[in-house]
Design an enzyme around this catalytic site. Structure first.
Site, mmCIF file in Angstrom:
data_model
loop_
_atom_site.group_PDB
_atom_site.id
_atom_site.type_symbol
_atom_site.label_atom_id
_atom_site.label_comp_id
_atom_site.label_asym_id
_atom_site.label_seq_id
_atom_site.Cartn_x
_atom_site.Cartn_y
_atom_site.Cartn_z
ATOM 1 N N CYS A 125 -4.245 -1.281 -2.173
ATOM 2 C CA CYS A 125 -4.183 0.130 -2.561
ATOM 3 C C CYS A 125 -4.963 0.278 -3.858
ATOM 4 O O CYS A 125 -4.620 -0.350 -4.867
ATOM 5 C CB CYS A 125 -2.728 0.546 -2.766
ATOM 6 S SG CYS A 125 -2.493 2.233 -3.387
ATOM 7 N N ASN A 126 -6.021 1.079 -3.836
ATOM 8 C CA ASN A 126 -6.848 1.259 -5.026
ATOM 9 C C ASN A 126 -6.093 1.949 -6.150
ATOM 10 O O ASN A 126 -6.239 1.590 -7.317
ATOM 11 C CB ASN A 126 -8.098 2.067 -4.671
ATOM 12 C CG ASN A 126 -9.147 1.251 -3.963
ATOM 13 O OD1 ASN A 126 -10.092 0.757 -4.564
ATOM 14 N ND2 ASN A 126 -8.995 1.092 -2.659
ATOM 15 N N ASP A 186 0.852 -1.189 0.000
ATOM 16 C CA ASP A 186 0.000 0.000 0.000
ATOM 17 C C ASP A 186 0.885 1.235 0.000
ATOM 18 O O ASP A 186 2.076 1.160 0.313
ATOM 19 C CB ASP A 186 -0.928 0.012 1.216
ATOM 20 C CG ASP A 186 -1.882 1.207 1.210
ATOM 21 O OD1 ASP A 186 -2.486 1.463 0.151
ATOM 22 O OD2 ASP A 186 -1.997 1.898 2.231
ATOM 23 N N SER A 187 0.281 2.366 -0.323
ATOM 24 C CA SER A 187 1.020 3.626 -0.296
ATOM 25 C C SER A 187 1.293 4.087 1.126
ATOM 26 O O SER A 187 2.063 5.020 1.338
ATOM 27 C CB SER A 187 0.229 4.715 -1.034
ATOM 28 O OG SER A 187 -1.019 4.931 -0.389
ATOM 29 N N CYS A 247 -10.585 3.737 -1.517
ATOM 30 C CA CYS A 247 -9.196 3.891 -1.075
ATOM 31 C C CYS A 247 -9.113 3.195 0.269
ATOM 32 O O CYS A 247 -9.975 3.410 1.131
ATOM 33 C CB CYS A 247 -8.826 5.368 -0.951
ATOM 34 S SG CYS A 247 -7.196 5.651 -0.191
ATOM 35 N N THR A 248 -8.112 2.362 0.459
ATOM 36 C CA THR A 248 -8.057 1.575 1.696
ATOM 37 C C THR A 248 -7.755 2.423 2.925
ATOM 38 O O THR A 248 -7.889 1.940 4.053
ATOM 39 C CB THR A 248 -7.023 0.436 1.576
ATOM 40 O OG1 THR A 248 -5.753 0.969 1.160
ATOM 41 C CG2 THR A 248 -7.502 -0.613 0.573
ATOM 42 N N HIS A 249 -7.379 3.681 2.728
ATOM 43 C CA HIS A 249 -7.228 4.592 3.873
ATOM 44 C C HIS A 249 -8.588 5.022 4.432
ATOM 45 O O HIS A 249 -8.717 5.316 5.617
ATOM 46 C CB HIS A 249 -6.459 5.859 3.470
ATOM 47 C CG HIS A 249 -4.983 5.688 3.334
ATOM 48 N ND1 HIS A 249 -4.407 5.040 2.267
ATOM 49 C CD2 HIS A 249 -3.949 6.084 4.130
ATOM 50 C CE1 HIS A 249 -3.090 5.059 2.405
ATOM 51 N NE2 HIS A 249 -2.782 5.681 3.526
ATOM 52 N N TYR A 296 -0.230 8.403 -3.146
ATOM 53 C CA TYR A 296 0.060 8.076 -4.541
ATOM 54 C C TYR A 296 -0.911 8.776 -5.496
ATOM 55 O O TYR A 296 -0.589 9.024 -6.654
ATOM 56 C CB TYR A 296 -0.056 6.561 -4.764
ATOM 57 C CG TYR A 296 1.160 5.751 -4.384
ATOM 58 C CD1 TYR A 296 2.198 6.282 -3.620
ATOM 59 C CD2 TYR A 296 1.273 4.426 -4.795
ATOM 60 C CE1 TYR A 296 3.298 5.525 -3.272
ATOM 61 C CE2 TYR A 296 2.374 3.650 -4.452
ATOM 62 C CZ TYR A 296 3.384 4.198 -3.695
ATOM 63 O OH TYR A 296 4.476 3.428 -3.359
ATOM 64 N N GLY A 297 -2.120 9.056 -5.015
ATOM 65 C CA GLY A 297 -3.194 9.536 -5.885
ATOM 66 C C GLY A 297 -2.879 10.705 -6.794
ATOM 67 O O GLY A 297 -3.236 10.688 -7.973
#
Length: 264
Positions: free
Chosen positions: A73-74, A10-11, A183-185, A42-43
């Site tokens: 991470c999407n 993931d980021s 987004c996994t966040h 990252y987006g």
């Protein structure tokens, strides 16, 4: 039986939302996690750079001899998953298709919202996946670039977080019955998001949904871990400050973990 670990990338800390669900459903599976918090989010980055960073994370996980890689991470899934999947001889899973499928099952009015990073939203991948499977479903996508920095700085409960979430989501309020946290966040902001959207809106955690697919692939490739192993050792790596990562992880996973720093 295959006692090697499952690799997660993931980021930053967002992928821990996937790990939490995996530990709950598959407690016998080992985990190696790498979060690139030093270069998060990252987006907003160019596609080429996201691909480069993602490959660095993938190659790190390969040095750990993992049996499967999960793109938790999407943004990385939208940009690099297909390329990495085609290049490796181990299973590689992303979070987008499971999230899209869950949204289709959830919606009762055919009105789905998707929130994500600018790159994930710009890729239009959620709308494409959802409408490929259910053409009648209307999809409204919204980039929320301020959410990841809130999570990475561990300010999820702050008053500024509440204001940012409220201001960001206002275009979707009253217009959808299902919202994909793309987004996994974002599940780390779930209570605030739910409060803003209202109790009738179903929130879809794309990361948690992918754990079901992980289980399917483990069975299909016959690489399940040892079901009888009661204690498994997980390893967590970050490219940033291990103490901040550990603080967030301990809250989310409800256990104290050791976090190692790594330079890619």
């Amino acid at each position: 039986m295959d006692t090697r670990a499952i690799g997660f990338l993931d980021s930053g800390v967002g992928g821990l939302t996937v790990v939490c669900e995996l530990i709950r459903q598959l407690p016998h599976e080992k985990i190696v996690y790498i979060g690139d918090s030093a270069r998060a989010p990252y987006g907003p980055r160019p596609k080429k750079q996201i691909k480069e960073y993602t490959w660095e994370l993938v190659n790190f996980l390969l040095t750990q001899n993992v049996k499967m890689i999960v793109f938790a991470c999407n943004t990385a899934t939208a940009v690099a998953w297909e390329e990495v999947k085609a290049a490796l001889d181990i299973p590689v899973l992303g979070v987008i298709l499971p999230g899209a499928s869950a949204a289709i099952k959830s919606t009762t009015k055919g009105q789905v919202g998707v929130i994500g990073t600018p790159m994930t939203v710009a890729s239009d991948i959620y709308r494409k996946k959802i409408q490929l499977l259910a053409p009648s479903v209307q999809v409204r996508s919204l980039a929320c670039p301020k959410f990841v920095p809130i999570v990475e700085s561990n300010e999820m409960c702050s008053s500024i977080a509440k204001k940012i979430v409220y201001d960001s989501l206002s275009p979707l309020v009253g217009k959808i019955d299902t919202l994909v946290l793309g987004c996994t966040h974002y599940p780390l902001l779930r209570p605030i998001i739910q409060n803003v959207m209202g109790p009738s809106v179903k929130l879809i955690d794309s990361g948690a949904e992918c754990v079901r697919d992980i289980s399917v692939l483990l069975n299909y490739f016959d690489i399940n871990g040892n079901y009888h192993q009661k204690a498994v050792e997980h390893r967590f790596f970050t490219t940033a400050n291990p103490e901040i990562f550990q603080e967030i992880a301990s809250i989310w996973l409800k256990q104290k973990i050791n976090v190692e720093h790594v330079t890619l």
